[in-house]
Design an enzyme around this catalytic site. Sequence first.
Site, short mmCIF file in Angstrom:
data_model
loop_
_atom_site.label_atom_id
_atom_site.label_comp_id
_atom_site.label_asym_id
_atom_site.label_seq_id
_atom_site.Cartn_x
_atom_site.Cartn_y
_atom_site.Cartn_z
N ASP A 1 39.77 41.43 34.97
CA ASP A 1 39.46 42.25 36.14
C ASP A 1 39.56 43.72 35.77
OD1 ASP A 1 39.28 43.27 38.77
OD2 ASP A 1 40.58 41.72 39.58
N HIS B 1 42.06 41.89 49.08
CA HIS B 1 41.53 41.52 47.77
C HIS B 1 42.19 42.35 46.66
CE1 HIS B 1 38.00 44.56 46.92
NE2 HIS B 1 39.00 45.16 47.50
N ASP C 1 44.97 44.15 41.08
CA ASP C 1 45.16 43.33 42.28
C ASP C 1 46.64 43.02 42.50
OD1 ASP C 1 42.45 43.42 42.53
OD2 ASP C 1 42.07 41.34 41.95
N ASP D 1 33.60 42.29 38.32
CA ASP D 1 33.59 43.75 38.11
C ASP D 1 34.28 44.17 36.82
OD1 ASP D 1 36.39 43.99 38.54
OD2 ASP D 1 36.15 44.58 40.63
N GLU E 1 33.76 37.90 43.52
CA GLU E 1 33.22 39.24 43.77
C GLU E 1 31.75 39.41 43.39
OE1 GLU E 1 34.76 41.43 45.54
OE2 GLU E 1 36.89 40.91 45.43
N HIS F 1 38.33 38.44 45.90
CA HIS F 1 39.37 37.94 45.01
C HIS F 1 40.58 37.41 45.75
CE1 HIS F 1 40.35 38.52 40.46
NE2 HIS F 1 40.67 37.32 40.89
N HIS G 1 40.57 45.71 37.96
CA HIS G 1 41.68 46.11 38.81
C HIS G 1 42.84 45.14 38.62
CE1 HIS G 1 37.79 47.14 40.69
NE2 HIS G 1 38.37 48.29 40.95
N ASP H 1 36.97 38.19 37.74
CA ASP H 1 36.33 39.11 38.67
C ASP H 1 35.15 39.74 37.93
OD1 ASP H 1 35.58 41.37 40.23
OD2 ASP H 1 37.58 41.44 41.12
#
Length: 326
Positions: free
Chosen positions: A149, A166, A153, A255, A298, A122, A151, A253
């Site tokens: 995402d 990332h 980030d 994930d 990712e 990312h 997360h 992302d």
Amino acid sequence: AKIVALQDMMKGVCESGWFRSSGQTMNIRVLGIPLDLGQARRGVDMGPSAVRAAGLNSTLRALGHHVEDAGNIHVRIAEEQHFGDKRAKYLKEIATTCREAAERVYQTVVDGWFPLSLGGDHSIAVGTQAGVSRLCRERNQPIGCIWIDAHADMNTPETSPSGNIHGMPFAASLGFGPKELTRIFNFSPKLRAANCALIGLRDLDSRERRMVKESGVHAYTMREIDEHGLRAVMEKSIAAAANGTAGFVVSLDMDVVDPHEAPGVGTPVRGGITFREAHLIMEMISDTKKMLALEIVEVNPIIDVLNRTAILAVGLAASALGKKIL
């Protein structure tokens, strides 16, 4: 005359978005950014190849779009150099890649094409967003961002427990972090927090939580999605990203999707959005005709199962770029 024509084109792009200005048929330029220096798990550098192998270009052409594949940016591998400062590993090399990505994305939008960036980790978002932001800044218009995402980030070298970059790109685009990332094209920030939405959060570092809360971004965790429904979250996110902006960049992302559906990611977190929720996000984005760029990051084929994550990524890109059920 050429300068006036370019200014007119830029004005049209930044007022209406590439999607809207080009109607149903788009000129899409695919750029691979096989960067894996921003995180510890190897294999994500093969993400662009995995997504292409899953039929990205042919799928988009089947929707009627013109697709040009610009190949991959060259990225140095971890074995070629030391990671440097443990608080921001491979900062110099990542910044070099992001600067090149920013130049390539900027040229793409100047050419009137829609940029579709394939990661890589990312960290590449720093480059994608800088490239788009530069063009609209030249027209004195901000851009928004929808960051999808698990997360946030939004770490910096001072707050990150791992030093993996990332986990820092959103903060960098908002103007926080090392100047090598925040000052690409010599201006900062690239994004205004009030025009940014984070969707799907469920795994934040302890010191990162404070940054998210104090930044002013519109942050929606899985709890908000569970309690209020994804449609309501998306309506709020789109409203924030489009309010007074030229349009928005979408940063996906993989994930964010539950690992049951997307096993091939470097930092999987249980309890993510479903297959259909992921498509709904992209379908609602498509409906706005305000998306200025898309990046998908990712995808790690080494830990994937039968390329399922890359196949899903292609389907989500298609939904974002106009594919409909009816």
